[in-house]
Write a protein that holds these residues in place. Structure first.
Motif, PDB file in Angstrom:
ATOM      1  N   UNK A  31      -3.845   6.634  -0.095  1.00 61.06           N
ATOM      2  CA  UNK A  31      -3.898   7.723   1.135  1.00 61.06           C
ATOM      3  C   UNK A  31      -2.994   7.453   2.158  1.00 61.06           C
ATOM      4  N   UNK A  32      -3.073   6.302   2.792  1.00 57.69           N
ATOM      5  CA  UNK A  32      -2.549   5.712   3.766  1.00 57.69           C
ATOM      6  C   UNK A  32      -1.030   5.912   3.588  1.00 57.69           C
ATOM      7  N   UNK A  34       0.817   6.953   1.142  1.00 57.96           N
ATOM      8  CA  UNK A  34       1.579   8.286   0.834  1.00 57.96           C
ATOM      9  C   UNK A  34       1.847   9.145   2.158  1.00 57.96           C
ATOM     10  N   UNK A  35       0.829   9.090   2.834  1.00 57.19           N
ATOM     11  CA  UNK A  35       1.091   9.905   4.272  1.00 57.19           C
ATOM     12  C   UNK A  35       2.074   9.113   4.970  1.00 57.19           C
ATOM     13  N   UNK A  36       2.228   7.848   4.975  1.00 57.57           N
ATOM     14  CA  UNK A  36       3.019   7.058   5.701  1.00 57.57           C
ATOM     15  C   UNK A  36       4.434   7.505   5.434  1.00 57.57           C
ATOM     16  N   UNK A  37       4.522   7.577   4.246  1.00 60.57           N
ATOM     17  CA  UNK A  37       5.791   7.961   3.407  1.00 60.57           C
ATOM     18  C   UNK A  37       6.252   9.132   4.109  1.00 60.57           C
ATOM     19  N   UNK A  38       5.688  10.120   4.326  1.00 63.27           N
ATOM     20  CA  UNK A  38       5.845  11.407   4.493  1.00 63.27           C
ATOM     21  C   UNK A  38       5.964  11.792   6.017  1.00 63.27           C
ATOM     22  N   UNK A  39       5.383  10.944   7.037  1.00 67.14           N
ATOM     23  CA  UNK A  39       5.457  11.562   8.428  1.00 67.14           C
ATOM     24  C   UNK A  39       6.626  10.871   9.181  1.00 67.14           C
ATOM     25  N   UNK A  40       6.856  11.436  10.261  1.00 72.16           N
ATOM     26  CA  UNK A  40       7.878  11.011  11.032  1.00 72.16           C
ATOM     27  C   UNK A  40       7.498   9.781  11.900  1.00 72.16           C
ATOM     28  N   UNK A  41       8.626   9.316  12.650  1.00 74.52           N
ATOM     29  CA  UNK A  41       8.329   7.948  13.211  1.00 74.52           C
ATOM     30  C   UNK A  41       7.228   7.975  13.958  1.00 74.52           C
ATOM     31  N   UNK A  42       6.980   9.026  15.147  1.00 76.18           N
ATOM     32  CA  UNK A  42       5.946   8.822  16.004  1.00 76.18           C
ATOM     33  C   UNK A  42       4.851   8.742  15.237  1.00 76.18           C
ATOM     34  N   UNK A  47       0.000   5.490  13.313  1.00 77.48           N
ATOM     35  CA  UNK A  47      -0.870   5.160  12.175  1.00 77.48           C
ATOM     36  C   UNK A  47      -0.856   3.602  12.178  1.00 77.48           C
ATOM     37  N   UNK A  48       0.353   2.749  12.527  1.00 78.35           N
ATOM     38  CA  UNK A  48       0.366   1.600  12.587  1.00 78.35           C
ATOM     39  C   UNK A  48      -0.778   1.014  13.680  1.00 78.35           C
ATOM     40  N   UNK A  71      -4.797  -5.910   3.621  1.00 72.20           N
ATOM     41  CA  UNK A  71      -3.692  -6.555   3.632  1.00 72.20           C
ATOM     42  C   UNK A  71      -2.445  -5.853   2.583  1.00 72.20           C
ATOM     43  N   UNK A  72      -3.163  -5.061   1.722  1.00 74.62           N
ATOM     44  CA  UNK A  72      -2.185  -4.521   0.854  1.00 74.62           C
ATOM     45  C   UNK A  72      -1.288  -3.462   1.743  1.00 74.62           C
ATOM     46  N   UNK A  73      -2.028  -2.604   2.533  1.00 71.11           N
ATOM     47  CA  UNK A  73      -1.365  -1.677   3.283  1.00 71.11           C
ATOM     48  C   UNK A  73      -0.509  -2.221   4.351  1.00 71.11           C
TER      49      UNK A  73
END
Lengths: 582, 499
Positions: A31-32, A34-42, A47-48, A71-73
């Motif tokens: 979930x994390x 996939x979302x991370x791939x799709x969203x913009x830098x901000x 998320x980080x 760890x894996x995320x």
């Protein structure tokens, strides 16, 4: 748009924890990511930041979703294999020979995280000049890292950060977090919110997890600052001491040399090394590093969130400058003060668009914005050229729904294209397309009339119908692709948004997860659907439960009549799908 | 508008040198136009910066001011008026402007935006003295005090900062016309400076199918139709529309920058004083309250009206920042016939686009940066049957004033009652009336309700140009060739016919 959903998940997990966090755990990684791939830098940096808080998010101060997922995320995001936890675990050999490369992004994001916490604590303790110093140092460090430093230096910074974070009692979340992750195996819970006053009386608790030698100074260190910012702490009942610990994160005033000296000496050395390396490299002038002092270095942990791109930095400068204006919204201030508006409207924005007069900053970001802006003019002018001689007319105004969801594009990029003629054209085209799609159908193979088939995308049943013209039973609004029957509209939309692949992937993933107990796999649906739906660009029909607000406006083609049909005689399976999804 | 193609060889121009923080003000007579060119320095018109060397054309009785913070030189074309060349009827340079105060207000609003954005982003808060709420500003003031101008300046300054702000500009003054025609109240998100060129579109213009260069000529506002120019005509309806508009503004889906940008609400003069407006004090306060609630106002700016400032402070003082700001000496007293003409310009511009004949000798003229030719529009005349359109009038035909009713009697229902208008009946008074075409109602029959027409937004305006009662048909002027975007329309008290 996805962020709020994550914050919700985050909040639920942290505040309620049991049993939600446990249930989220199985799917949090995909979930994390996939979302991370799709969203913009901000959004990514947000998320980080959130991810970092998960390190200690559990009530016992451990990883919110367990060590494994965490760890894996982190690994997947920052790459560098072990750099996250690995480097941390091998922190004992800090400054030395860690194996994995440390990514700049990771360092920055940890820096940011620490700095933000630092600043927050500074807020609560505005007179703490030491803390202020620290924030400055951290900011400085940040710019350096951003400017680009070598791998070794990055690692140094990272290690330092962690060491400092560990040594700092200040940010309640950051301080105790460290012990927990250097020892992935089950570990006595770290006393973030110590249930018993033992933390205070027995500094050794801190030492327990710290199996490394570098840690040895910790026990002696953590209590003093507490004692000295809150000198009365010892006389108070433990509960209130605990409260103070969380409410007023103890900052370490410069005077606490006794306590600070111990832990900070090591970081200090290191930071000196770092700075000298930087000085050697010509990245920084030598006077930058030195005035920091021991106390200051002790807080290098604390860096600002999400400043990864310089654009944000410039706007931050702007914000600081605006806030530094001493203007109150009162009758007297408004009329008496000399306005300082000119620098903001003219001087800071040195390059001007020669077409409309809008100004942009003179730096590289401003130039880039100006280029985009000029591109927009160019496109519009070209379109104007193409349209010469054709009659124009006033368009109808947009309806409430469109108005409500018109996302303002602050950059002006493509704004006119998207919103004006193109918008109407798109609406018309979309309607025609949809009608065509709705008309498409697939003949039901003989014998399968009674067999309920659901669309793999939206999971709803395809409705079969007898077509008089062809004297055949058909599935309405259906299309057959690779031996599977889809809703024509779903399929087209999924294709259009170019997310089909992603969707199928995730579907596969969720199916593979279905080995977990039923209710777990069921829970996966809403967040994922919610995410893709909330983001206006992805129009993949989501499960009905997530469509509360858009219900009726963005539903599938054959939906308008579905509520009625649901009432009477829909195949039971359809109801099942719905309730399942919900 | 008159195109006097007289042969004038060398057109004399006139240069004005403006000292820092002064402004050149001009007022145009009907049928004249004027071009302004910035030669040196920096200048702005109601907050929109001018590009140097570009000729900006003004017309349709535009009254504007070129202000400079740093000093500048501008060049004025002579006025074109019925083949005679002369100066604008009024032009002068003023050294007393309220711009310093407006700039301070802007800075204060900007601080709130920054803080609001910090709060939304969860960034560390750097200054606690400024509330972390986006500025939601209500601008109040008596007639001819420059309310709309203040709104425009504040909006333009916000979008010029380069911070990605896009404040929502709200117009609840039905007399003003805002983006389209008078009688409407509306709201639009603005993200590039609004240009000033004509009285027909003081707040920038709404999207057309014509390609435009400036985003401020392609705003996408949301409209509700009040249908009358005075708030006193139907305060209850006004109240309801304001709340509808506010609800939608609050429901809008926006990114953090847009949310932090806040909003700026322009109000009718009737809100400021009961003299001349016909509104009683309590009605006035109810309407102000409606605005405050609907838009969640947290700042009230009162332009040059001490008593009103005190009144607002008394009512809202605890929770809302009430600030008095100075009135510009440049505001022009506008008479009734001027307003009538402006309404005419606005309707003409809605249907036919904005076209102002540039003064002689000005070849590269732009209307606030837009090539003039592109702004010409073609409406279409359609014949539709009476059945194609359900027309309503809100409230009773000839309403007795509330005061004429028996004591204690209330008429709330009938004031808000949509009454169907039958075009076939004599006295329907539809000819030349402006109809607001409404968005289609809720497709779900079960969700419908009697007064739904009050809550529907406007998709466009049409004018009834002819009625053919025997064949039950009417001719309408529609802004475009497409089919009507709705089947319901409301008629108000505005009429318009092409001269």
């Amino acid at each position: 748009m996805k962020l709020p959903a994550f914050y919700l998940l985050d909040a639920i997990s942290k505040n309620v924890y049991e049993p939600y966090a446990r249930h989220f755990t199985p799917f949090i990684i995909p979930l994390f990511l996939e979302t991370y791939e799709q969203v913009d830098q901000n959004t990514r940096s947000k998320m980080e930041e959130m991810l970092l808080t998960w390190r200690t998010g559990a009530p016992n101060g451990k990883e919110l979703f367990g060590v494994g997922p965490q760890v894996s995320i982190e690994r997947a995001i920052w790459g560098g294999g072990d750099s996250g936890y690995g480097a941390d675990a091998s922190r004992a050999g800090r400054g030395g020979t860690t194996v994995a490369p440390v990514s700049k992004a990771q360092v920055l994001s940890e820096l940011d995280f620490t700095l933000s916490q630092r600043e927050r604590s500074l807020q609560q303790n505005p007179y703490d000049t030491t803390a202020q110093n620290h924030v400055n140092v951290l900011r400085q460090l940040r710019t350096l890292v951003e400017a680009g430093v070598s791998q070794d230096e990055l690692r140094d910074v990272l290690n330092q950060l962690r060491a400092l974070a560990r040594s700092m009692p200040a940010p309640p979340a950051a301080a105790p977090q460290q012990p927990s992750y250097q020892s992935p195996p089950p570990q006595p819970s770290v006393p973030q919110y110590p249930p018993v006053p033992t933390t205070f009386s027995q500094p050794a608790t801190y030492g327990v997890p710290a199996s490394e030698p570098s840690y040895s100074h910790q026990p002696s260190y953590s209590p003093p600052p507490r004692a000295e910012t809150k000198p009365w702490a010892s006389t108070l009942p433990p509960a209130s001491a605990l409260l103070q610990n969380t409410i007023a994160p103890a900052t370490i005033p410069a005077g606490t040399s006794a306590s600070v000296a111990g832990p900070s000496s090591i970081p200090l050395n290191n930071i000196e090394n770092l700075f000298s390396a930087l000085v050697k490299a010509g990245v920084v002038s030598s006077n930058n590093g030195t005035p920091v002092g021991a106390g200051a270095t002790a807080k290098v942990e604390d860096v600002k969130p999400g400043e990864v791109d310089p654009a944000r930095q410039t706007s931050q400068e702007y914000r600081r400058a605006v806030l530094s204006q001493k203007i109150k919204l009162t009758n007297a201030d408004i009329t008496k003060q000399r306005p300082q508006v000119v620098p903001f409207l003219y001087d800071r924005l040195s390059s001007q668009c020669k077409q409309c007069g809008l100004r942009f900053a003179g730096n590289s970001i401003g130039k880039k914005k100006l280029e985009e802006h000029l591109d927009m003019h160019f496109r519009q002018n070209r379109k104007a050229g193409q349209n010469v001689g054709r009659g124009h007319s006033r368009s109808w105004f947009i309806g409430v729904e469109d108005w409500l969801h018109e996302i303002s594009d602050s950059k002006g990029k493509g704004r006119a294209d998207r919103r004006l003629t193109a918008k109407e054209a798109a609406v018309v085209a979309a309607k025609e397309e949809e009608a065509a799609l709705r008309a498409s159908h697939v003949v039901v193979p003989p014998g399968d009339e009674a067999k309920p088939i659901s669309c793999p995308i939206c999971k709803e049943t395809l409705q079969s119908e007898f077509l008089e013209d062809e004297e055949e039973w058909v599935w309405k609004n259906a299309v057959k692709k690779e031996e599977r029957i889809y809703h024509a509209t779903c399929h087209a939309e999924a294709l259009k948004s170019n997310r089909l692949a992603a969707l199928m992937r995730s579907e596969k993933a969720s199916r593979s997860r279905s080995v977990t107990p039923d209710k777990l796999s069921l829970r996966t649906t809403p967040p994922r659907g919610g995410n893709s739906d909330a983001d206006g660009s992805v129009r993949v029909p989501a499960s009905p439960s997530t469509q509360t607000r858009f219900a009726g406006t963005k539903r599938k083609a054959d939906d308008p009549d579905s509520p009625i049909k649901e009432g009477g005689g829909t195949p039971p399976l359809k109801k099942m799908t719905i309730s399942t999804a919900a | 508008m008159e195109s006097g193609q007289s042969t004038v060889a060398a057109v004399p121009t006139k240069e004005w040198v403006l000292e820092p923080e002064t402004e050149y003000r001009f007022e145009l007579d009907p049928g004249t136009s004027l071009a302004v060119k910035l030669i040196r320095g920096q200048a702005e018109i109601f907050g929109t910066e001018l590009v140097d060397g570009k000729a900006y054309v003004f017309g349709q009785e535009c009254k504007a001011a070129v202000f400079t913070w740093q000093g500048c030189t501008i060049e004025m074309s002579p006025i074109l008026s019925l083949c005679t060349l002369r100066c604008p009827s009024t032009e002068y340079v003023s050294e007393e402007t309220p711009m310093a105060a407006y700039a301070n207000v802007h800075t204060a609003l900007e601080q709130r935006r920054v803080r609001a954005l910090q709060a939304i982003r969860g960034s560390p808060i750097s200054d606690d003295s400024v509330p972390a709420e986006p500025p939601r500003v209500l601008v109040l003031g008596p007639a001819n005090s420059g309310k709309t101008t203040v709104c425009k300046i504040l909006t333009n300054y916000a979008v010029r900062t380069g911070q990605g702000w896009s404040p929502i500009l709200v117009n609840v003054d039905p007399n003003e016309g805002g983006w389209a025609v008078p009688g409407a109240i509306s709201a639009a998100s603005v993200n590039t400076p609004i240009v000033t060129s004509s009285t027909a579109n003081t707040l920038g213009s709404v999207a057309t199918s014509a390609p435009v260069t400036l985003s401020s000529n392609a705003l996408l506002p949301l409209f509700y139709w009040y249908g009358h120019k005075e708030a006193k005509r139907n305060p209850l309806l006004m109240d309801r529309l304001i709340r509808n508009l506010g609800q939608n503004v609050q429901d809008r889906n926006e990114d953090p920058e847009a949310v932090s940008s806040g909003l700026i609400v322009d109000t009718p003069a009737a809100f400021a004083s009961s003299t001349g407006s016909g509104l009683k004090d309590d009605q006035r306060q109810v309407l102000i309250k409606a605005c405050v609630d609907a838009f969640n106002i947290n700042i009230i700016l009162v332009i040059g009206h001490e008593k009103l400032t005190i009144e607002m402070q008394r009512i809202f003082g605890g929770r809302i920042n009430v600030v008095k700001i100075p009135k510009s000496g440049g505001v022009v007293e506008l008479d009734h016939s001027y307003r009538e003409r402006v309404h005419g310009y606005q309707l003409h511009t809605y249907m036919y686009g904005l076209r102002i004949e540039p003064p002689l000798g000005v070849s590269d003229a732009t209307l606030g940066g837009e090539p003039i030719t592109d702004l010409t529009l073609a409406p279409s005349s359609l014949q539709i049957s009476f059945e194609d359109l359900a027309i309503f009038r809100i409230g009773e035909e000839a309403m007795a004033p509330q005061s004429a009713l028996p004591i204690g009697a209330t008429r709330a229902l009938s004031e808000m009652q949509p009454v169907a208008v039958d075009p076939a009946k004599g006295g329907s008074r539809l000819i030349n009336s402006i109809l607001a075409l409404l968005a289609p109602p809720n497709p779900d029959e079960a969700e419908r309700y009697d007064e739904e027409v009050l809550d529907l937004t406007v998709v466009g305006f049409i004018v009834v140009t002819a009625l053919d009662i025997p064949s039950r048909k009417m001719t309408i002027l529609s802004p475009n060739q497409g089919s009507l975007a709705g089947r319901t329309a409301i008629v108000g008290s505005f009429e318009w016919s092409e001269q």
